[in-house]
Each structure stands twice: as C-alpha cells, then as structure tokens.
Design an enzyme around this catalytic site. Structure first.
Site, PDB file in Angstrom:
ATOM      1  N   HIS A   1      54.297  28.739  60.599  1.00  0.00           N
ATOM      2  CA  HIS A   1      52.905  28.723  60.124  1.00  0.00           C
ATOM      3  C   HIS A   1      52.681  29.776  59.048  1.00  0.00           C
ATOM      4  O   HIS A   1      53.304  30.847  59.046  1.00  0.00           O
ATOM      5  CB  HIS A   1      51.916  28.880  61.284  1.00  0.00           C
ATOM      6  CG  HIS A   1      51.983  30.178  62.023  1.00  0.00           C
ATOM      7  ND1 HIS A   1      51.283  31.302  61.635  1.00  0.00           N
ATOM      8  CD2 HIS A   1      52.636  30.538  63.153  1.00  0.00           C
ATOM      9  CE1 HIS A   1      51.499  32.278  62.491  1.00  0.00           C
ATOM     10  NE2 HIS A   1      52.327  31.850  63.416  1.00  0.00           N
TER      11      HIS A   1
ATOM     12  N   ASP B   1      49.445  31.014  58.203  1.00  0.00           N
ATOM     13  CA  ASP B   1      48.299  31.887  58.426  1.00  0.00           C
ATOM     14  C   ASP B   1      48.695  33.144  59.181  1.00  0.00           C
ATOM     15  O   ASP B   1      49.684  33.159  59.929  1.00  0.00           O
ATOM     16  CB  ASP B   1      47.178  31.151  59.158  1.00  0.00           C
ATOM     17  CG  ASP B   1      47.605  30.598  60.518  1.00  0.00           C
ATOM     18  OD1 ASP B   1      48.722  30.072  60.628  1.00  0.00           O
ATOM     19  OD2 ASP B   1      46.806  30.718  61.475  1.00  0.00           O
TER      20      ASP B   1
ATOM     21  N   ASP C   1      55.285  37.557  62.101  1.00  0.00           N
ATOM     22  CA  ASP C   1      54.489  36.428  62.590  1.00  0.00           C
ATOM     23  C   ASP C   1      53.730  35.768  61.447  1.00  0.00           C
ATOM     24  O   ASP C   1      52.649  36.183  61.086  1.00  0.00           O
ATOM     25  CB  ASP C   1      53.514  36.938  63.655  1.00  0.00           C
ATOM     26  CG  ASP C   1      52.701  35.834  64.299  1.00  0.00           C
ATOM     27  OD1 ASP C   1      53.132  34.669  64.259  1.00  0.00           O
ATOM     28  OD2 ASP C   1      51.616  36.137  64.825  1.00  0.00           O
TER      29      ASP C   1
ATOM     30  N   GLU D   1      47.620  28.199  62.884  1.00  0.00           N
ATOM     31  CA  GLU D   1      48.199  28.428  64.204  1.00  0.00           C
ATOM     32  C   GLU D   1      47.461  29.513  64.970  1.00  0.00           C
ATOM     33  O   GLU D   1      47.334  29.441  66.196  1.00  0.00           O
ATOM     34  CB  GLU D   1      49.679  28.820  64.044  1.00  0.00           C
ATOM     35  CG  GLU D   1      50.462  28.887  65.363  1.00  0.00           C
ATOM     36  CD  GLU D   1      50.369  30.228  66.074  1.00  0.00           C
ATOM     37  OE1 GLU D   1      50.693  30.294  67.273  1.00  0.00           O
ATOM     38  OE2 GLU D   1      49.955  31.215  65.431  1.00  0.00           O
ATOM     39  N   GLU D   2      46.938  30.508  64.255  1.00  0.00           N
ATOM     40  CA  GLU D   2      46.345  31.665  64.925  1.00  0.00           C
ATOM     41  C   GLU D   2      44.999  31.352  65.583  1.00  0.00           C
ATOM     42  O   GLU D   2      44.538  32.111  66.433  1.00  0.00           O
ATOM     43  CB  GLU D   2      46.178  32.822  63.932  1.00  0.00           C
ATOM     44  CG  GLU D   2      47.475  33.338  63.331  1.00  0.00           C
ATOM     45  CD  GLU D   2      48.376  34.035  64.337  1.00  0.00           C
ATOM     46  OE1 GLU D   2      47.985  34.144  65.517  1.00  0.00           O
ATOM     47  OE2 GLU D   2      49.476  34.471  63.948  1.00  0.00           O
TER      48      GLU D   2
ATOM     49  N   ASP E   1      58.966  30.855  66.248  1.00  0.00           N
ATOM     50  CA  ASP E   1      57.742  31.639  66.385  1.00  0.00           C
ATOM     51  C   ASP E   1      57.671  32.321  67.748  1.00  0.00           C
ATOM     52  O   ASP E   1      56.603  32.428  68.346  1.00  0.00           O
ATOM     53  CB  ASP E   1      56.519  30.731  66.179  1.00  0.00           C
ATOM     54  CG  ASP E   1      55.241  31.532  65.970  1.00  0.00           C
ATOM     55  OD1 ASP E   1      55.329  32.719  65.642  1.00  0.00           O
ATOM     56  OD2 ASP E   1      54.152  30.955  66.144  1.00  0.00           O
TER      57      ASP E   1
ATOM     58  N   HIS F   1      50.839  40.893  65.413  1.00  0.00           N
ATOM     59  CA  HIS F   1      49.449  41.329  65.545  1.00  0.00           C
ATOM     60  C   HIS F   1      49.309  42.841  65.693  1.00  0.00           C
ATOM     61  O   HIS F   1      48.191  43.348  65.821  1.00  0.00           O
ATOM     62  CB  HIS F   1      48.738  40.630  66.719  1.00  0.00           C
ATOM     63  CG  HIS F   1      48.701  39.150  66.626  1.00  0.00           C
ATOM     64  ND1 HIS F   1      47.846  38.365  67.389  1.00  0.00           N
ATOM     65  CD2 HIS F   1      49.399  38.272  65.868  1.00  0.00           C
ATOM     66  CE1 HIS F   1      48.029  37.080  67.106  1.00  0.00           C
ATOM     67  NE2 HIS F   1      48.973  37.008  66.184  1.00  0.00           N
TER      68      HIS F   1
END
Length: 413
Positions: free
Chosen positions: A97, A99, A132, A166-167, A195, A388
């Site tokens: 992903h 994003d 990520d 995705e987030e 991921d 994150h």
C-alpha cells in the site's frame, strides 16, 4: 537454484543507491488519507509510476483502478498495477500500500519524517513510511527491475499492486478492488502481501484472529453519592459487566499454537468520562472491549454469549445496556499447505537457507478480505515492525533480502 537466480541475487546486493533514491521519493510525498488531513495517494502514485517508467517499464504494463473520493483534490484514490508477463498465465501478486499514517508528535522524531535519512554504519534509513509499507513496495520493485534489466522471463506472470487506503480500512483500496474488479484475481493465483513479518523473515502469516470491538453504554439512574438507594449505579454495573466479559477468556477457552497468545482475548480498554464529581452516582457509563477471537469461534456465537451476560447485568442492577460494534472482522485461515505458503517457504529456503513457519496473528490485514472470498493470501516480510512509531526505520539489507526471496519465487517452477 538456477543460474538466473544467482545472477539476480548478486545484482541485488548492489542496489542500495536505488533503494535510497526510491524511498526518498516516496517519503517526500505525504500520502495520507483525508481522515488524517491528507490528500490521498494520487501524487505519490504518479511519482512512483514515472520513476518506474524512467527505469525501463512501459506505459502499457500499467493499469490503474481509481476509487472515487470527493474529499481529495484529484477526486480519486488510485490503485496501480504493474504486470510483467511470465511463461505461465498464473499470476504472483505482490500487494503493497502507498498510504501512510501521520508522523505524530514531531518532537519525538530526531529528523524530518518526510526526508529520508540514511545511516550507512547501520545500513538503515529513517522516515515516515519507510517500513510501512514502502519496504514491501520497494522490495517488489527491485525484484521486478532485475527481471527486465536482465531480460529474464519469470515462470509466473508477476503483478505488482500499489494500493490505496490500507491505513483506514481499505474501502478505497483492497475492498474497492474486490467489489469492483474481482475478475483481476483467480483462485490459483499466488497472493503475497509484504506488510507484516519478523526480523528474520521466517514467519508467514496465514491466519488472523476474528476482531470484535464493543462499545457498551450502560444507562442507569443518577443520584447523590450519599443516597445510592435512590439511583441505579451505571458505573458499578459496567464494572461488573467488564469482569464478566473478560471472563469470556475462560468460556471460549480453545487454544491454537499457530497464534501468540494461543487463546482468545477479551480485554476492557477505553473508558469514557461519566460524572464530574465524586459525590454523584453515575446514571450513564461507557466503556469499550477489544476482543481477539480464535477463528474456531464465529462472531455470532460470541455475540450470543455476550448478550446473555449483558441480560444478567441488566436484571441484577436494573439498568439498560446498549451495545454497538465500532469494528468487526472475521475470516478463514489460509491453509498451511496452500501453494502460496509452500512456494514462499521454498523461496525463502532457496534464497537464504531459512526454514520459514506459518503463524497466526491477533491483528488485522487486507489478507482477511481476500480470504473471505476464497483467495489464499500470505503476509510476509523481514521487518522489525516499527510501523507508526517516531523514527520509523527500515534496514536496507532486509529490503534486499526480501527482493532476493521474491526473485526466487518468480523463477520457481
């Protein structure tokens, strides 16, 4: 392993400049969702496509699937697919992903999160998104680049997918693709999602616990703290209910060593403010539960037991309890002997001499959406799982190692 793989494996060891260049480009474009105050993935998607075309891919190898979203300036959330034809029509998907999440408190970062910093001594880069999910994205790109640089036709048709959203639940990404473009996928495709994983790249996620988040609103009757008999203490009832729901860990007590922890968990978490002073019996109370449930139990079976225990609380305390579900998800497991798992295990062994093992996790991934429709998916990569976090980082040797594994997979007969 054939000589083509040995060539690609050796070449990949020299790709650090390309990794840094592409990671720097990707992190410089904050592809955040509107929910985070961002403008989506369109600018990042365009930059990525242009970078790939500049390194030898052709325009006709790309296909874009845009999910309409009026909240972003482009009006769409892009999902970009790059195809490399193989000897077989059967496809290997590598799905990452684009994003990212916001950087959070900037004072916790030691550098600008949108400018990649390379630590040569530790072979590490720092920046928002570098793990990520840009590490997985870049490893797929590196493997694909080696194929075209060396005019090698893979055994399988390779499809790199760069997804949106995705987030924040994948409504404009995986869920959109499965709803509007389901014909892209076939049941015998090998679907890999880089991921999630571990620092050694030896675990292949094949199953997820079912997720059930609960919001429990207890409604009683407010009264003075000195006269509890005139009220119905919603907080007291909620405390009792929290303990009874936590006890579901003993009721749904099956164990599955595929997961860690191996049992279902039912944990009280968030608590909302009820009254403003100590001398008030609260007539209103709200708390939340985070339930992670082994796949052998359906959510409906769990819901039935929850309702039973809620009814006992209502009768005991004379209150009413309203239940809502901020999040819910359940999916079957990918069989541990599914082709995507077996072939990935073999590729890891061929590339690095490591014996990989299938596992289950308590978190959720887009793999669940695929599994619910009968597609077997495997989640794997070599990462420290610092997603994150402030000072998010990625090791370049991990990116290279994963690209080598992907090359072994692409060439596997």
């Amino acid at each position: 392993m054939n000589e083509n793989f040995e060539l690609l494996k050796e070449n990949l060891e020299k790709t650090r400049p390309e990794i840094i260049e592409l990671q720097t480009l990707l992190s410089s474009i904050p592809a955040m969702a509107p929910e985070s105050g961002g403008d989506g993935e369109s600018k990042k998607c365009t930059a990525l496509k242009n970078w790939l075309i500049g390194r030898g891919f052709k325009e006709n190898q790309f296909k874009q699937f845009d999910a309409p979203d009026s909240r972003v300036s482009s009006g769409v959330r892009p999902n970009l697919m790059l195809t490399i034809p193989g000897k077989k029509e059967q496809s290997i998907f590598v799905m990452a992903h684009m994003d990212v999440v916001p950087p959070g408190n900037l004072s916790l970062w030691h550098s600008d999160p949108w400018k990649v910093v390379y630590d040569e001594k530790n072979d590490k880069i720092t920046g928002r998104g570098v793990e990520d999910n840009q590490q997985g994205l870049v490893s797929g790109v590196l493997a694909a680049l080696e194929l075209i640089k060396n005019n090698i036709v893979p055994e399988y048709t390779v499809k790199l997918f760069f997804m949106a959203d995705e987030e924040f639940g994948s409504e404009y990404g995986m869920k959109f693709l499965l709803k509007e473009h389901l014909d892209l996928f076939k049941k015998d495709d090998l679907i890999l999602i880089p991921d999630g994983g571990d620092p050694e790249g030896k675990t292949i996620e094949v199953a997820e616990k079912n997720i059930l988040w609960l919001r429990l609103h207890t409604i009683g009757l407010q009264s003075h703290g000195s006269m509890p008999q005139k009220g119905k203490n919603a907080h007291l009832a909620a405390c009792d209910l929290a303990l009874r729901l936590n006890d579901l860990e003993n009721f749904f007590d099956a164990e599955d060593e595929l997961f860690s922890p191996s049992k279902s968990t039912f944990q009280p978490t968030k608590k909302e403010t009820n009254v403003d002073t100590v001398n008030i019996i609260p007539g209103d109370d709200v708390f939340y539960m985070d339930c992670r449930i082994l796949p052998c139990y359906t959510l409906d079976v769990v819901r039935a037991e929850i309702k039973k225990r809620v009814a006992e609380i209502e009768e005991k305390y004379g209150v009413k309890v309203e239940i809502s579900e901020p999040q819910k998800s359940q999916s079957p497991a990918t069989p541990v002997n599914a082709p995507v798992v077996e072939k990935l295990k073999q590729a890891i062994m061929d590339a690095h001499g490591k014996e990989a093992v299938p596992i289950g996790i308590g978190g959720g991934t887009v793999g669940a959406e695929l599994r619910n429709l009968g597609f077997n998916a495997a989640i794997w990569s070599t990462i420290d799982e610092v997603c994150h976090q402030p000072d998010e980082y990625s090791y370049l040797h991990n990116t290279i190692a994963d690209a080598q594994t992907l090359c072994a997979l692409f060439l596997q007969k």
